[in-house]
Design a protein around this motif. Sequence first.
Motif, PDB file in Angstrom:
ATOM      1  N   VAL A 163       0.852  -1.180   0.000  1.00  0.00           N
ATOM      2  CA  VAL A 163       0.000   0.000   0.000  1.00  0.00           C
ATOM      3  C   VAL A 163       0.894   1.239   0.000  1.00  0.00           C
ATOM      4  O   VAL A 163       1.770   1.384   0.841  1.00  0.00           O
ATOM      5  N   PHE A 164       0.659   2.135  -0.920  1.00  0.00           N
ATOM      6  CA  PHE A 164       1.428   3.364  -1.016  1.00  0.00           C
ATOM      7  C   PHE A 164       0.786   4.458  -0.174  1.00  0.00           C
ATOM      8  O   PHE A 164      -0.429   4.450   0.031  1.00  0.00           O
ATOM      9  N   PRO A 165       1.588   5.413   0.326  1.00  0.00           N
ATOM     10  CA  PRO A 165       1.037   6.469   1.183  1.00  0.00           C
ATOM     11  C   PRO A 165      -0.098   7.255   0.527  1.00  0.00           C
ATOM     12  O   PRO A 165      -1.054   7.612   1.190  1.00  0.00           O
ATOM     13  N   TRP A 166      -0.011   7.519  -0.762  1.00  0.00           N
ATOM     14  CA  TRP A 166      -1.050   8.317  -1.414  1.00  0.00           C
ATOM     15  C   TRP A 166      -2.357   7.551  -1.544  1.00  0.00           C
ATOM     16  O   TRP A 166      -3.383   8.141  -1.786  1.00  0.00           O
ATOM     17  N   GLU A 167      -2.301   6.215  -1.394  1.00  0.00           N
ATOM     18  CA  GLU A 167      -3.530   5.429  -1.392  1.00  0.00           C
ATOM     19  C   GLU A 167      -4.210   5.487  -0.030  1.00  0.00           C
ATOM     20  O   GLU A 167      -5.422   5.477   0.064  1.00  0.00           O
ATOM     21  N   VAL A 168      -3.408   5.545   1.026  1.00  0.00           N
ATOM     22  CA  VAL A 168      -3.948   5.595   2.387  1.00  0.00           C
ATOM     23  C   VAL A 168      -4.369   7.016   2.743  1.00  0.00           C
ATOM     24  O   VAL A 168      -5.412   7.239   3.332  1.00  0.00           O
ATOM     25  N   TYR A 169      -3.552   7.986   2.378  1.00  0.00           N
ATOM     26  CA  TYR A 169      -3.802   9.382   2.692  1.00  0.00           C
ATOM     27  C   TYR A 169      -3.869  10.209   1.416  1.00  0.00           C
ATOM     28  O   TYR A 169      -2.882  10.795   0.996  1.00  0.00           O
ATOM     29  N   PRO A 170      -5.047  10.264   0.790  1.00  0.00           N
ATOM     30  CA  PRO A 170      -5.153  11.109  -0.389  1.00  0.00           C
ATOM     31  C   PRO A 170      -4.933  12.563   0.019  1.00  0.00           C
ATOM     32  O   PRO A 170      -5.469  13.016   1.023  1.00  0.00           O
ATOM     33  N   LEU A 171      -4.122  13.262  -0.731  1.00  0.00           N
ATOM     34  CA  LEU A 171      -3.721  14.613  -0.366  1.00  0.00           C
ATOM     35  C   LEU A 171      -4.698  15.629  -0.954  1.00  0.00           C
ATOM     36  O   LEU A 171      -4.497  16.150  -2.042  1.00  0.00           O
ATOM     37  N   THR A 172      -5.774  15.895  -0.216  1.00  0.00           N
ATOM     38  CA  THR A 172      -6.718  16.932  -0.623  1.00  0.00           C
ATOM     39  C   THR A 172      -6.149  18.280  -0.186  1.00  0.00           C
ATOM     40  O   THR A 172      -5.177  18.344   0.574  1.00  0.00           O
ATOM     41  N   SER A 178      -7.477  20.444   1.862  1.00  0.00           N
ATOM     42  CA  SER A 178      -7.626  20.616   3.308  1.00  0.00           C
ATOM     43  C   SER A 178      -6.582  19.793   4.072  1.00  0.00           C
ATOM     44  O   SER A 178      -6.024  20.258   5.064  1.00  0.00           O
ATOM     45  N   THR A 179      -6.307  18.592   3.608  1.00  0.00           N
ATOM     46  CA  THR A 179      -5.294  17.756   4.247  1.00  0.00           C
ATOM     47  C   THR A 179      -3.915  18.398   4.103  1.00  0.00           C
ATOM     48  O   THR A 179      -3.138  18.440   5.055  1.00  0.00           O
ATOM     49  N   LEU A 180      -3.635  18.909   2.918  1.00  0.00           N
ATOM     50  CA  LEU A 180      -2.368  19.586   2.685  1.00  0.00           C
ATOM     51  C   LEU A 180      -2.208  20.779   3.624  1.00  0.00           C
ATOM     52  O   LEU A 180      -1.139  20.983   4.208  1.00  0.00           O
ATOM     53  N   LEU A 181      -3.256  21.553   3.805  1.00  0.00           N
ATOM     54  CA  LEU A 181      -3.209  22.704   4.699  1.00  0.00           C
ATOM     55  C   LEU A 181      -2.968  22.268   6.143  1.00  0.00           C
ATOM     56  O   LEU A 181      -2.145  22.863   6.851  1.00  0.00           O
ATOM     57  N   ILE A 182      -3.632  21.220   6.574  1.00  0.00           N
ATOM     58  CA  ILE A 182      -3.440  20.713   7.943  1.00  0.00           C
ATOM     59  C   ILE A 182      -1.999  20.246   8.134  1.00  0.00           C
ATOM     60  O   ILE A 182      -1.363  20.561   9.133  1.00  0.00           O
ATOM     61  N   TYR A 183      -1.478  19.498   7.173  1.00  0.00           N
ATOM     62  CA  TYR A 183      -0.093  19.025   7.271  1.00  0.00           C
ATOM     63  C   TYR A 183       0.891  20.185   7.257  1.00  0.00           C
ATOM     64  O   TYR A 183       1.874  20.198   8.005  1.00  0.00           O
TER      65      TYR A 183
END
Length: 128
Positions: A1-10, A12-17
Amino acid sequence: VFPWEVYPLTLSTLLIYALAVSFAVDLWLYSRVFAKIRCYLQKLPDPFGYLFKCNVCLTTWVSLLLMLTLWLLPTSELVVYALAIARVSTIIKYLLDHIRDPDSEGWSCGQQEEYLSARKHGTGEEYV
């Protein structure tokens, strides 16, 4: 499983990170909590010592570390949210402090006590 499959980078997610990384880097570079270890690590020979001084370098590596941590330990996302909330909180405090008095670094304890006392006694219009 690749990270982008587990955590799609929307967005809002990008802003939180980004908020979390920003706060973590500032916490490292400017807080008293890490002062001793920061001082020790910054004295290491370059390029390692420089890594712990450089805001851009540190941001890059903290971002990478964050993404690897989230991939390996999905529950670590709670820490990311805590850091992001702390960053937003400091931004709000900064904005409110400058809205109240743009020339001030904030109120001292004496000024705050004076204001509260004046407010309690019905005076203190100069603080409004």
